[in-house]
Design an enzyme around this catalytic site. Sequence first.
Site, short mmCIF file in Angstrom:
data_model
loop_
_atom_site.label_atom_id
_atom_site.label_comp_id
_atom_site.label_asym_id
_atom_site.label_seq_id
_atom_site.Cartn_x
_atom_site.Cartn_y
_atom_site.Cartn_z
N SER A 147 90.25 58.36 26.00
CA SER A 147 89.50 58.80 25.37
C SER A 147 88.16 57.69 25.83
O SER A 147 88.39 56.90 26.83
CB SER A 147 89.45 58.08 23.76
OG SER A 147 88.20 57.99 23.11
N TYR A 162 92.73 51.29 19.32
CA TYR A 162 92.76 52.32 19.62
C TYR A 162 92.09 52.20 21.13
O TYR A 162 92.68 52.87 22.07
CB TYR A 162 91.52 53.12 18.84
CG TYR A 162 91.55 54.80 19.48
CD1 TYR A 162 92.23 55.71 18.61
CD2 TYR A 162 90.22 55.13 20.10
CE1 TYR A 162 92.25 57.17 19.34
CE2 TYR A 162 90.39 56.68 20.54
CZ TYR A 162 91.24 57.44 20.08
OH TYR A 162 91.11 58.69 20.54
#
Length: 256
Positions: A147, A162
């Site tokens: 990401s 995350y």
Amino acid sequence: MSAVFPAERAVILTGAASPRGIGRATAHHLAERGWSVGIIDVDADAARAAAREVADAYGVVAAGAGADVSNREAAVAAVDELEAALPQLVAVVNFAGVSSPVPYLEVTPEEWHRVEGINLDGVHWVTQRVARTLVSHGVGRIVGISSVSAQRGGGTYSKTPYSASKAGVIGLMRSIARELGPHGVTANVISPGPIDTDIMGGTLTEERKAAMAADGVLPRIGTPRDIAAAVAYLISEDAGFVTGQTLNVDGGLYMH
């Protein structure tokens, strides 16, 4: 020298049962291009339904299996089940992941382990099992999904657990690329920017899409098709000399 890239070939996709997810779109995109598809999802019924949908639409072999990928035994069993139902495994793409909008100072041990367990441990367990098969055949493609959050230190819907897990995916794939390259297996990463899916905290309004796009250099956010097309390249025969790389599909949000 790598083995021949088989005409009859299968890809396993984790986390690919969500109706609006990147994995589901990728399953359709790859099946349309002749790939047989195995789908692993925490929801076994949804995984099998998504596989039936793909098989009916494109006439390829498709199968689904249920697993919490953070559980090694469940992950391995799911790959075993799919491998028995599909043509030769050539690729695996790790979409399964969870978001985490919890501020860092409020992260509990439970939240940390939940996110790392699925987003990093799960990628490892599925990939390791598939890699045993790829190495035995002398040809394979492994793709991890990171990401832009990992590269920019957050700044997205999700925060530290995350970002840490997605940075871990990059390190994992680089190391796998180095170890398995001599066996004809490549390992790469796709790093999406904001994509119009439910993991961003629900269906996006037009205003929220515009705000997210403002950081990039293109006047829109990404679509699942943008990621599916990148996957199709990285697992193709043509990408055989590309390994250990991170392909940013983010509208120019992160340039390096």
